[in-house]
Design an enzyme around this catalytic site. Structure first.
Site, PDB file in Angstrom:
ATOM      1  N   PRO A   1      -9.773   3.842   6.262  1.00  0.00           N
ATOM      2  CA  PRO A   1      -9.965   3.218   7.588  1.00  0.00           C
ATOM      3  C   PRO A   1     -10.920   2.022   7.561  1.00  0.00           C
ATOM      4  O   PRO A   1     -10.731   1.068   8.312  1.00  0.00           O
ATOM      5  CB  PRO A   1     -10.551   4.360   8.425  1.00  0.00           C
TER       6      PRO A   1
ATOM      7  N   GLN B   1      -8.674  -5.382   7.947  1.00  0.00           N
ATOM      8  CA  GLN B   1      -7.397  -6.111   7.996  1.00  0.00           C
ATOM      9  C   GLN B   1      -6.916  -6.310   9.418  1.00  0.00           C
ATOM     10  O   GLN B   1      -6.398  -7.357   9.774  1.00  0.00           O
ATOM     11  CB  GLN B   1      -6.332  -5.362   7.209  1.00  0.00           C
TER      12      GLN B   1
ATOM     13  N   ALA C   1       0.840  -1.208   0.000  1.00  0.00           N
ATOM     14  CA  ALA C   1       0.000   0.000   0.000  1.00  0.00           C
ATOM     15  C   ALA C   1       0.870   1.251   0.000  1.00  0.00           C
ATOM     16  O   ALA C   1       0.623   2.187  -0.765  1.00  0.00           O
ATOM     17  CB  ALA C   1      -0.930  -0.011   1.212  1.00  0.00           C
TER      18      ALA C   1
ATOM     19  N   LYS D   1       1.970   3.560   7.430  1.00  0.00           N
ATOM     20  CA  LYS D   1       2.886   2.451   7.734  1.00  0.00           C
ATOM     21  C   LYS D   1       2.137   1.147   7.444  1.00  0.00           C
ATOM     22  O   LYS D   1       0.962   1.171   7.093  1.00  0.00           O
ATOM     23  CB  LYS D   1       3.338   2.517   9.191  1.00  0.00           C
TER      24      LYS D   1
ATOM     25  N   ARG E   1      -0.728   7.013   8.927  1.00  0.00           N
ATOM     26  CA  ARG E   1      -1.958   7.474   8.303  1.00  0.00           C
ATOM     27  C   ARG E   1      -2.666   6.292   7.640  1.00  0.00           C
ATOM     28  O   ARG E   1      -2.031   5.431   7.044  1.00  0.00           O
ATOM     29  CB  ARG E   1      -1.591   8.507   7.244  1.00  0.00           C
TER      30      ARG E   1
ATOM     31  N   VAL F   1       0.044  -2.268   7.555  1.00  0.00           N
ATOM     32  CA  VAL F   1      -1.210  -2.553   8.235  1.00  0.00           C
ATOM     33  C   VAL F   1      -1.489  -4.058   8.349  1.00  0.00           C
ATOM     34  O   VAL F   1      -2.009  -4.538   9.344  1.00  0.00           O
ATOM     35  CB  VAL F   1      -2.357  -1.869   7.437  1.00  0.00           C
ATOM     36  N   GLY F   2      -1.138  -4.803   7.322  1.00  0.00           N
ATOM     37  CA  GLY F   2      -1.665  -6.160   7.173  1.00  0.00           C
ATOM     38  C   GLY F   2      -1.152  -7.168   8.178  1.00  0.00           C
ATOM     39  O   GLY F   2      -1.865  -8.105   8.525  1.00  0.00           O
ATOM     40  N   GLU F   3       0.057  -7.010   8.638  1.00  0.00           N
ATOM     41  CA  GLU F   3       0.647  -8.047   9.467  1.00  0.00           C
ATOM     42  C   GLU F   3       0.656  -7.731  10.948  1.00  0.00           C
ATOM     43  O   GLU F   3       0.538  -8.618  11.783  1.00  0.00           O
ATOM     44  CB  GLU F   3       2.068  -8.360   8.955  1.00  0.00           C
TER      45      GLU F   3
END
Lengths: 165, 763, 327
Positions: free
Chosen positions: B657, B663, B515, B726, B653, B728-730
């Protein structure tokens, strides 16, 4: 020697005739022979719910149903759920609104399951929705949003039904 | 580039810009069955391939009898280790390529389930039936079943993971309060609901692969190298991916087999990995163990941390599941020592599964911190705040942003942590023991490069085109939002095309980086497209703005106007018509000057060699989170149910959202499964994972999951990415399992140090 | 899955006759047969589809008891108002089994014929040794991963757990299985493995389950099914108990008690020792807990399944106290 059989199916209101081996499941008939790939294959053993379709209005697993068994019965898949002009079913609309999916692979099964869950009268509380939607695994972890979407759609469908009565 | 300006625009409440809660733009396809996943592309003359797995875990295949399979109805081809497919080796993730030939099937067996043959037939049913007729004769040797096998040993030290500062041993010996424990995590699996597989088809010397992919360019490179093709001759198509979690970022042996079979047969081949085969066709998370000793002063200040970790790997490959990944980052500790070992066993080579390293690492350190809090009699939140690291203890660099204190505080507040009764077993409701636990998590910001093409069409619509992928993270949507904002058009005027290796380059969708990388590339390309459109509008002889006297123009909501609104105002479509343009295309990449060439691009899109570490530069950059969990434990049955979760995140940021929350919750839910359910059970004699299906390898169901509240405490991080986000997924999964284990301890007084926390560990 | 021919039976008699042919199998809901055929555990040459047969799916409840046709679907029985009112343990066992999709497919007759979930039984390619699948070949579960295996009713030949829920409730409530010409008490319908684990049911070639009946009783009316498992839903029991109870008019003395266990034995396990120990006694938590320990008398531990020996009596006790209203 490979035995073949002609199976007459009614899928989403359309008559289909298939010349297939008797061992072909309804799931593989849909996906590999009819090009109806909205019904997903996740495990092929009745352990994930991704292949949920309606047969005579009840939710079942296409992976453990022989195509031949569905002869003479009405099969509805995710492709047959929206209205004739593409208007979304309230469950579909709620899934979009509540972000009740991520990768989307379990989603058709979730939605078919949810539509039946509401129709069965098993969407009376969040707890009941959770239990009766537990036959559909979601690895992205959309469960809380699925519950919210089913709750919302159930309320909407109940209101529609009451208005019609 | 003006980050501040962008952010202000992104706060528009209409949900259209970056930061808006836009619903998924690919959502309609997914809810109507219209999204086409890899194995769903219909091809004429298709054939079906089925793998034959080894039933032993170690030894050498001495003979393979394929006669019965070849004679079975519909069978077209059987490939075994005896067949030389004429393939060359492909590069590794970092672009290093060894000389020599590549054999996807070999007679040396190093794990149970290793493929020994592939059968191709006219139908799936015929291929499946024929696969069971292949007879393998082997000389079996004794396998090492797993990390617990006594013959596995202590393993080999991984030198570059040894970290130390201060005098940890001496400091530990001197402190008044210490805790020591060994923490273990089992083999865990991705369990994407879409199993792996592909369809391969050739047209002359051009190969097209339909395969779920977290990295179209990187995987296309492997196919090209295997078959000795120019990179451009391979197209890997992956518009939708039914879950990846790290497992779909590599072209694998079965891809080589399918493509080689298709070439031999002159027909397309579809190879679907069966659900049991998803446990052996690629690796899940390696089992780990780690010993941690913590020492503190009586007021709760950490003085020493000693960490000794190990993970299993295969006999033929190296997979480092770094149990020390989070350990040095979380707390300020003056004396630190960490080592990691690799233990080869007879397994498929493990792989990346959501937050590799960080996840098991957090289970260790965050369980240990809870033990320390208990030993000290200090509240676990307070202990974490007390030992907050003001800068990265390992690199010594300042954090780019670190809202971890805020996450702990906001999470505690929303959870009602202050009402916690500190003693274990002090909260109950009848047979139900209630426990509250906390743990923190982290995941690094990894930076890389991307490329995007923006096209403005004569109908005024905008296309965003990239070979990046969307496996549910929301790439389609956030790139549309980014382009919409940069160009000044509504999101519904933007179409996004992704998931095709012939499209502009992207980094792997892994390491939570995509992203940040792709919004940066799209923002750059869309901004350039906007400038180009404005230049045309000002300069084209047929433009109504030519005589306006303006030196720039404003574009908002798809309308172009003079900045003060005192001149003409027309839609983009109308401008395109006036100036007689069908299409304006602008392609941009984010590569630095030195890499902006063919070699650099190839490296950037098809290898991981240009990825930038979190401490590359002046700062140390990471996402952070704090999880607060309530569990209910039946004191008679030992069953644990998570009844409440509140998690606060600092991921900088948020580009959208609504999708970020999905996620985060997804990570938390996978963490609940990890904590309570998931474990590959290994038969000690045959070294086989016997629960290799979804009825026996348990992932969480809907009924296992309570309402989950997620809170964002992040601030834009201008160092982490162009738009301030920054990863997000993990990070969402990191720290969940220890928060649950800590809550279970609070509920029951029993400390479970080995996952999953199943009922027999509590009765 | 090997190829097979498919026939739709026109009547129950035709189905029974056809099923006597070698390698012919009856297909109702398909949830067991197709699953095991895909695993390579069953290899039918002919599949006789009985799912369309009329008149075999009745659900009737009256003062005498319940009649449930063999082709009634699990979900329909679970939601039937008469079953829920008169035989709550049956409804509870059903809706806690599998998933609603599977319950819409699976029939009551097919459910009784459900096979074990033993991982070794289900994986013939890797584990050829399985006495249930290949008589005389050995048992791979002994010495293997056997966390889910049985502690009761095992033999040296087989430790596979009977996985179902419904039959546990039926066993507690003394149901009868009707096989056309004859009927068998449910406890006799399921066989212990002994030296012949391949023979699981007292059903002969040419026989087919046509119905089950459950006698009405005060204990059946006051019955419950308590299922404990790792996952909250969509999982087989780690251990379960079906309990029916009747109290004297004093509201505390146990007049009648029925107890059966699931998830812990090679067949649905009636725990008569618990019943006998508590009948005529007061429904008192400590006494119930003590008596419940008798449920696992003679239990054998194979390593991974040791926890069931402690867990099962606790479930029995809770279920008795729940049913009696003393929890």
């Amino acid at each position: 020697m490979t035995d073949r059989t002609t199976v007459h199916l009614e899928i989403n209101g359309r008559a289909e005739a298939l010349d297939i081996e008797p061992r072909v499941t309804l799931l593989d008939a849909l996906r590999e022979h009819l090009g109806l790939t909205g019904t997903k294959k996740g495990c092929a053993h009745g352990q994930c719910g991704a292949c949920t379709v309606h047969v005579d209005g009840e939710r079942v697993l296409a992976c453990l149903t022989l195509a031949a068994q569905a002869e003479g019965r009405a099969v509805t898949t995710i492709e047959g759920l929206a209205g004739p002009n593409g208007e979304l079913h309230p469950v579909q609309a709620a899934f979009l609104e509540y972000d009740a999916f991520q990768c989307g692979y379990c989603t058709p099964g979730q939605i078919m399951s949810a539509v039946a869950c509401i129709r069965e009268g098993h969407a009376g509380s969040d707890e009941e929705i959770r239990e009766y939607m537990s036959g559909n695994l979601c690895r992205c972890g959309a469960y809380p949003h699925i519950v919210a979407a089913v709750r919302q759609a159930a309320e909407e469908l109940t209101a529609q039904k009451q208005a019609a009565e | 580039m003006n980050v501040i300006e962008t952010r202000q625009r992104g706060e528009a409440s209409d949900g259209s810009g970056v930061g808006g809660r836009h619903s998924r733009i690919d959502g309609r396809l997914k809810i109507t069955g219209g999204a086409t996943y890899a194995l769903e592309h219909r091809l004429e003359n298709l054939t079906y391939a089925v793998l034959v797995p080894s039933t032993i875990a170690a030894g050498r295949m001495t003979a393979i009898d394929t006669k019965a399979a070849e004679a079975a109805p519909g069978v077209l081809l059987v490939l075994t280790p005896d067949d030389d497919l004429g393939l060359a080796t492909a590069s590794d993730w970092f672009g290093n390529r060894a000389e020599g030939s590549y054999r996807p099937l070999i007679p040396e067996i190093t794990f149970n389930g290793q493929a020994v043959a592939v059968v191709i037939a006219e139908t799936l049913e015929q291929a499946t039936a024929a696969a069971s007729l292949v007879k393998v004769t082997s000389e079996e040797t004794q396998a090492i079943a797993g990390l617990d096998d006594p013959r596995a040993g202590e393993g080999n030290l991984v030198d570059n993971l040894t970290v130390s500062w201060g005098e940890a041993e001496a400091a530990l010996a001197a402190v008044p309060v210490k805790v020591e424990g060994e923490y273990r995590t089992p083999r865990e699996y991705h369990v994407t609901i879409e199993p792996h597989g592909l369809t391969a088809t050739w047209e002359g010397d051009r190969l097209t692969i339909f395969e779920p992919s977290q990295w179209t360019h990187g995987m296309a490179r492997s196919y090209a190298e295997w078959f000795g093709l120019p990179y451009e001759n391979v197209t890997l198509i992956s518009p939708f991916i039914g879950g990846g979690f790290g497992s779909k970022a590599t072209a694998s042996f079965y891809g080589a087999l399918a493509a080689a079979s298709a070439k031999k047969l002159g027909r397309p081949v579809k190879l679907a990995i069966t659900r049991p085969q998803t446990f052996t066709a690629y690796g899940g998370r390696a089992a780990t163990r780690q010993k941690i000793a913590l020492g503190a002063s009586e007021d709760g200040m950490l003085q020493a941390l000693i960490h000794r970790g190990a993970n299993e790997t295969s006999m033929v490959g190296t997979w480092v599941e770094n149990t020390g990944a989070a350990t040095p980052l979380l707390y300020a500790v003056p004396n630190f020592s960490s080592e990691n070992r690799l233990v080869p066993v007879n397994t498929v080579t493990p792989g990346a599964l959501r937050a590799p390293g960080k996840n098991p690492s957090a289970f260790g350190i965050e369980s240990a911190m809870d033990e320390l809090a208990h030993a000290l009699g200090i509240d676990p939140v307070e202990l974490r705040l007390k030992n907050h690291a003001e800068r990265d203890p390992q690199s010594g660099k300042p954090w780019s942003t670190r809202q971890l204190r805020e996450a702990l505080t906001a999470g505690a507040e929303a959870f009602g942590w202050s009402r916690r009764s500190p003693e274990p077993r002090s909260m109950r409701d009848g047979h139900t023991l209630i426990g509250w636990g906390v743990a923190i998590g982290t995941f690094p910001v990894i930076r890389a490069y991307g490329e995007a093409l923006i096209a403005i069409r004569k109908d005024g619509k905008v296309e965003v085109i990239s070979g990046a992928i969307d496996m549910g993270q929301g790439t389609y949507t956030i790139l549309a939002q980014t382009a919409a904002e940069a160009l000044g058009v509504p999101v519904d005027q933007v179409e996004v095309r992704l998931g095709d290796s012939s499209l502009p380059g992207a980094a792997v969708a892994g390491g939570s980086m995509l992203a940040g990388v792709m919004t940066g590339a799209v923002h750059k390309a869309a901004s350039a497209a906007r400038e180009e459109l404005i230049a045309l509008a000002l300069n084209d002889p047929n433009s109504p703005f030519r005589e306006s006297g303006a030196n720039t123009l404003a574009i908002a909501n798809g309308q172009i106007a003079t900045p003060r609104g005192d001149g003409p105002a027309i839609s983009i479509a109308e401008l395109m018509a006036r100036i007689g343009r069908d299409r304006i295309e602008v392609k941009r990449d984010t590569l630095p000057e030195a890499l902006a060439n063919d070699v650099g691009r190839m490296k950037a899109w098809t290898t991981m060699s240009l990825m930038r570490a979190p401490t590359d530069g002046d700062y140390s950059m990471h996402s952070w989170c704090a999880h607060f969990v309530e569990v209910k434990v039946d004191e008679d049955f030992g069953t644990v149910r998570v009844s409440r979760v509140v998690s606060a995140f600092d991921c900088g940021r948020l580009y959208n959202p609504k999708l970020v929350e999905s996620q985060w919750k997804g990570g938390i839910i996978m963490g609940i499964g990890q904590a309570l359910l998931e474990e590959g059970l290994i038969d000690p004699r045959r070294a086989r994972v016997v629960n290799n299906n979804l009825g026996d390898y348990l992932v969480a169901t809907n009924a296992d999951i309570p309402d989950i509240e997620v809170i964002s405490v992040g601030v834009p991080d201008p160092h982490a990415s162009v738009l301030g986000g920054k990863g997000v997924g993990e990070v969402g999964i990191v720290g969940v399992a220890p928060a649950i284990a800590n809550a279970v301890f609070h509920a029951t007084g029993k400390r479970v140090r080995d996952l999953p926390i199943t009922l027999e560990k509590l009765i | 899955m090997r190829d097979f021919s498919y026939h739709r039976a026109g009547s129950a008699d035709e189905a029974r006759r056809a099923a006597t042919l070698p390698a012919a199998m009856l297909l109702a809901g398909g949830t067991t047969l197709l699953d095991l055929a895909k695993c390579g555990v069953t290899e039918p040459e002919q599949v006789i589809d009985i799912s369309h047969l009329k008149g075999l799916d009745d659900i009737r409840v009256d003062a005498e008891g319940a009649y449930i046709g063999a082709l009634a679907r699990m979900s329909h029985v679970a939601d039937d108002a008469g079953i829920r009112g008169q035989f709550p343990a049956v409804s509870e066992a059903l809706w806690q089994a599998a998933s609603q999709q599977i319950r819409n497919m699976a029939t009551i007759g097919g459910n009784l014929m459900q096979r074990t979930r033993c991982a070794y039984f289900r994986d013939p390619a890797t584990f050829p040794a399985c006495n249930k699948r290949a008589p005389g070949s050995g048992c791979s579960a002994i010495g293997g991963v056997n966390r889910n295996h049985a502690i009761l009713g095992t033999s040296g030949a087989c430790i596979a757990t009977y996985p179902g829920d419904l039959a546990v409730a039926l066993t507690a409530l003394d149901a009868m299985v009707h096989l056309g010409e004859r009927s068998v008490a449910i406890d006799d319908f399921f066989l212990l493995p002994g030296g012949t684990p391949e023979k699981e049911h007292a059903i002969e070639p040419g026989e087919m389950i046509t119905a089950i009946t459950i006698p009405a009783s005060p204990a059946a009316r006051r019955s419950t099914y308590l299922k404990v498992r790792d996952r909250q839903s969509y999982e087989f029991a780690a251990a379960s108990a079906a309990v029916g109870i009747e109290l004297e008019t004093d509201g505390r003395t146990i007049r009648d008690l029925r107890v059966a266990l699931g998830g812990v034995a090679t067949k649905p396990w009636r725990a008569r020792a618990v019943e006998d120990a508590l009948k005529g006694k007061a429904l008192e938590p400590e006494a119930v807990r003590r008596a419940s320990l008798l449920a696992v008398e003679g239990a054998a531990n194979h390593g991974g399944n040791h926890y069931k020996i402690e867990l099962a009596p606790r479930i029995v006790a809770r279920a008795i106290l729940n049913a009696g209203g003393a929890a």
